[in-house]
Design a protein around this motif. Sequence first.
Motif, PDB file in Angstrom:
ATOM      1  N   HIS A  17      -5.929  46.400  14.348  1.00  0.00           N
ATOM      2  CA  HIS A  17      -4.817  45.489  13.545  1.00  0.00           C
ATOM      3  C   HIS A  17      -4.003  44.457  14.081  1.00  0.00           C
ATOM      4  O   HIS A  17      -3.680  43.551  13.627  1.00  0.00           O
ATOM      5  N   VAL A  18      -3.813  44.604  15.463  1.00  0.00           N
ATOM      6  CA  VAL A  18      -2.863  43.894  16.047  1.00  0.00           C
ATOM      7  C   VAL A  18      -3.544  42.608  16.491  1.00  0.00           C
ATOM      8  O   VAL A  18      -2.990  41.448  16.894  1.00  0.00           O
ATOM      9  N   ALA A  19      -5.090  42.499  16.901  1.00  0.00           N
ATOM     10  CA  ALA A  19      -5.553  41.298  17.291  1.00  0.00           C
ATOM     11  C   ALA A  19      -7.188  41.176  16.610  1.00  0.00           C
ATOM     12  O   ALA A  19      -7.343  40.074  16.532  1.00  0.00           O
ATOM     13  N   GLY A  20      -7.694  42.353  16.490  1.00  0.00           N
ATOM     14  CA  GLY A  20      -9.025  41.978  15.721  1.00  0.00           C
ATOM     15  C   GLY A  20      -8.935  41.647  14.589  1.00  0.00           C
ATOM     16  O   GLY A  20      -9.655  40.666  14.221  1.00  0.00           O
ATOM     17  N   ALA A  21      -7.975  42.057  13.701  1.00  0.00           N
ATOM     18  CA  ALA A  21      -7.906  41.277  12.309  1.00  0.00           C
ATOM     19  C   ALA A  21      -7.522  39.914  12.346  1.00  0.00           C
ATOM     20  O   ALA A  21      -7.990  39.154  11.450  1.00  0.00           O
ATOM     21  N   VAL A  22      -6.651  39.472  13.409  1.00  0.00           N
ATOM     22  CA  VAL A  22      -6.414  38.093  13.569  1.00  0.00           C
ATOM     23  C   VAL A  22      -7.408  37.145  14.036  1.00  0.00           C
ATOM     24  O   VAL A  22      -7.769  36.151  13.376  1.00  0.00           O
TER      25      VAL A  22
ATOM     26  N   ASP B  32     -17.478  40.059  12.604  1.00  0.00           N
ATOM     27  CA  ASP B  32     -17.693  41.193  13.479  1.00  0.00           C
ATOM     28  C   ASP B  32     -17.329  40.920  14.977  1.00  0.00           C
ATOM     29  O   ASP B  32     -16.394  41.294  15.716  1.00  0.00           O
ATOM     30  N   ARG B  33     -18.138  39.646  15.105  1.00  0.00           N
ATOM     31  CA  ARG B  33     -17.962  39.127  16.501  1.00  0.00           C
ATOM     32  C   ARG B  33     -16.295  38.512  17.016  1.00  0.00           C
ATOM     33  O   ARG B  33     -15.882  38.555  17.965  1.00  0.00           O
ATOM     34  N   ALA B  34     -15.893  38.023  15.880  1.00  0.00           N
ATOM     35  CA  ALA B  34     -14.775  37.602  15.799  1.00  0.00           C
ATOM     36  C   ALA B  34     -13.680  38.641  16.095  1.00  0.00           C
ATOM     37  O   ALA B  34     -12.725  38.653  16.745  1.00  0.00           O
ATOM     38  N   CYS B  35     -13.894  39.864  15.404  1.00  0.00           N
ATOM     39  CA  CYS B  35     -13.088  40.867  15.579  1.00  0.00           C
ATOM     40  C   CYS B  35     -13.074  41.316  17.157  1.00  0.00           C
ATOM     41  O   CYS B  35     -12.123  41.735  17.812  1.00  0.00           O
ATOM     42  N   ASP B  36     -14.297  41.088  17.719  1.00  0.00           N
ATOM     43  CA  ASP B  36     -14.436  41.718  18.951  1.00  0.00           C
ATOM     44  C   ASP B  36     -13.826  41.046  19.940  1.00  0.00           C
ATOM     45  O   ASP B  36     -13.115  41.478  20.920  1.00  0.00           O
ATOM     46  N   LEU B  37     -13.607  39.603  19.711  1.00  0.00           N
ATOM     47  CA  LEU B  37     -13.026  38.767  20.644  1.00  0.00           C
ATOM     48  C   LEU B  37     -11.348  39.119  20.629  1.00  0.00           C
ATOM     49  O   LEU B  37     -10.685  39.265  21.641  1.00  0.00           O
ATOM     50  N   GLY B  38     -10.743  39.328  19.296  1.00  0.00           N
ATOM     51  CA  GLY B  38      -9.453  39.733  19.369  1.00  0.00           C
ATOM     52  C   GLY B  38      -9.217  40.986  19.893  1.00  0.00           C
ATOM     53  O   GLY B  38      -8.129  41.314  20.911  1.00  0.00           O
ATOM     54  N   MET B  39     -10.155  42.010  19.812  1.00  0.00           N
ATOM     55  CA  MET B  39      -9.872  43.285  20.757  1.00  0.00           C
ATOM     56  C   MET B  39     -10.036  43.190  22.097  1.00  0.00           C
ATOM     57  O   MET B  39      -9.148  43.871  22.821  1.00  0.00           O
ATOM     58  N   ALA B  40     -10.653  42.394  22.493  1.00  0.00           N
ATOM     59  CA  ALA B  40     -10.882  42.007  24.014  1.00  0.00           C
ATOM     60  C   ALA B  40      -9.659  41.325  24.449  1.00  0.00           C
ATOM     61  O   ALA B  40      -9.128  41.836  25.360  1.00  0.00           O
ATOM     62  N   PHE B  41      -8.956  40.235  23.882  1.00  0.00           N
ATOM     63  CA  PHE B  41      -7.602  40.008  24.246  1.00  0.00           C
ATOM     64  C   PHE B  41      -6.483  41.153  24.222  1.00  0.00           C
ATOM     65  O   PHE B  41      -6.057  41.183  25.250  1.00  0.00           O
ATOM     66  N   GLN B  42      -6.535  42.148  23.389  1.00  0.00           N
ATOM     67  CA  GLN B  42      -5.729  42.832  23.238  1.00  0.00           C
ATOM     68  C   GLN B  42      -5.939  44.031  24.311  1.00  0.00           C
ATOM     69  O   GLN B  42      -4.923  44.470  24.754  1.00  0.00           O
ATOM     70  N   LEU B  43      -6.916  44.367  24.578  1.00  0.00           N
ATOM     71  CA  LEU B  43      -7.073  45.185  25.752  1.00  0.00           C
ATOM     72  C   LEU B  43      -6.775  44.734  26.784  1.00  0.00           C
ATOM     73  O   LEU B  43      -6.315  45.492  28.026  1.00  0.00           O
TER      74      LEU B  43
ATOM     75  N   ALA C  79     -10.697  30.299  25.545  1.00  0.00           N
ATOM     76  CA  ALA C  79      -9.812  31.550  25.236  1.00  0.00           C
ATOM     77  C   ALA C  79     -10.447  32.769  26.134  1.00  0.00           C
ATOM     78  O   ALA C  79      -9.710  33.565  26.546  1.00  0.00           O
ATOM     79  N   ALA C  80     -11.633  33.062  25.628  1.00  0.00           N
ATOM     80  CA  ALA C  80     -12.615  34.435  26.230  1.00  0.00           C
ATOM     81  C   ALA C  80     -12.409  34.137  27.542  1.00  0.00           C
ATOM     82  O   ALA C  80     -12.046  35.420  28.206  1.00  0.00           O
ATOM     83  N   ARG C  81     -12.535  33.211  28.299  1.00  0.00           N
ATOM     84  CA  ARG C  81     -12.677  33.215  29.731  1.00  0.00           C
ATOM     85  C   ARG C  81     -11.145  33.154  30.368  1.00  0.00           C
ATOM     86  O   ARG C  81     -11.042  34.058  31.533  1.00  0.00           O
ATOM     87  N   ILE C  82     -10.353  32.810  29.707  1.00  0.00           N
ATOM     88  CA  ILE C  82      -8.677  32.845  30.294  1.00  0.00           C
ATOM     89  C   ILE C  82      -8.290  34.326  30.015  1.00  0.00           C
ATOM     90  O   ILE C  82      -7.700  34.955  31.036  1.00  0.00           O
ATOM     91  N   TYR C  83      -8.531  34.970  28.992  1.00  0.00           N
ATOM     92  CA  TYR C  83      -7.938  36.261  28.708  1.00  0.00           C
ATOM     93  C   TYR C  83      -8.781  37.261  29.689  1.00  0.00           C
ATOM     94  O   TYR C  83      -8.421  38.268  30.060  1.00  0.00           O
ATOM     95  N   GLY C  84     -10.241  36.881  29.635  1.00  0.00           N
ATOM     96  CA  GLY C  84     -10.997  37.936  30.642  1.00  0.00           C
ATOM     97  C   GLY C  84     -10.529  37.748  31.826  1.00  0.00           C
ATOM     98  O   GLY C  84     -10.582  38.710  32.872  1.00  0.00           O
ATOM     99  N   ALA C  85     -10.042  36.610  32.443  1.00  0.00           N
ATOM    100  CA  ALA C  85      -9.791  36.475  33.689  1.00  0.00           C
ATOM    101  C   ALA C  85      -8.384  37.382  34.000  1.00  0.00           C
ATOM    102  O   ALA C  85      -7.992  37.775  35.090  1.00  0.00           O
TER     103      ALA C  85
END
Length: 348
Positions: A153-158, A177-188, A266-272
């Motif tokens: 809700h807070v990131a995957g949907a975005v 689905d993969r875009a949703c995964d990215l948002g969920m990764a950011f939120q985690l 963005a994925a690399r920055i949030y993953g870091a």
Amino acid sequence: MLAPSRILRTTPTQAGGGRERWSLVEHAYDSIAKGSKSFATASELFDRATREKAWLLYAWCRRCDDLADGQDHGSDPTDHADAEKRLRAIRLLTERAFEGLPTADPAFDAFGLVARECGLTREMAEDVIMGFELDAAGWRPRTERDLARYCYHVAGAVGVMMAVVMGVPKDDSDTLDRACDLGMAFQLANIARDIGEDDAADRCYLPVEWLVEEDIEPGQHMKPHHRGELADMAARLVTLMERHEAAAKLGTTRLPFRSRWAVLAAARIYGAIGREVRARGPAAWDHRVVIGRWEKTKHVLGAFWEALRNRPQPPETMPEWTRGDILIDVRMAGPIAKPPMDPLPDES
């Protein structure tokens, strides 16, 4: 006495509520520059048209978040009262934006514009608003599945909306689905980093089941004698993050080069951020984890070569909780209620 007019004029509907597009883009850029330096850095890698649409969407997300919490670009909450009224205002203004009616708020007018340009739907917007509703209700996850739904809700949907902004067709379920995964990764990653700040605001996004497994008393997870267990749970969050992060990269292969570059940066920055929390262990919440300008630059350069190769490696294990699974839970909760359109009461 004044006679009523014989001609009743309705408010004209037009995307952006009648505001000039350039002014909405300018306001949206100011919002992202102030609200998220990481997203602002990554967004600069998009082509101009996509970049502006991403800013317009971000402005709405940021404004909704601030309205829900009584904040200004993530500042400390000022008032937790009237949560129901705040959510009602968000839904009312969002509905007006969809209808092309002026909202008196440039962030919502910006959303109306980008929704019209890209075909964003009320269902997509409501999925995001439901995340603010969970926070307003003081909701806490009991299970890992609950945590996944919150992250949706807070990131995957975005992430799904952002993919549509990038031009992904709404019927391309796999890429969404993969875009949703990215948002969920950011939120985690955010949850792992902000455990201390959330506790100070009387919030906790660690599943109750995890706390029970670690034998931590309710509300005591930030106590010094639980730092070891807290570090273990943060590492668990980061492991989930990495799984969603790797799955998300599989969807970038279908994006145009500049969009792929921006997403990977963005994925690399949030993953870091997540990996730094894990590396610090029990000291992760002594000081807020931030990624400096030079390190961000390294991640942007690394993302360039990653985007150029365009051969992401799949995760060893795909995420357990998928967008499809989560949406079944969400849709089972019932249809989206039509927002009330009567004016909000004046402040007393």
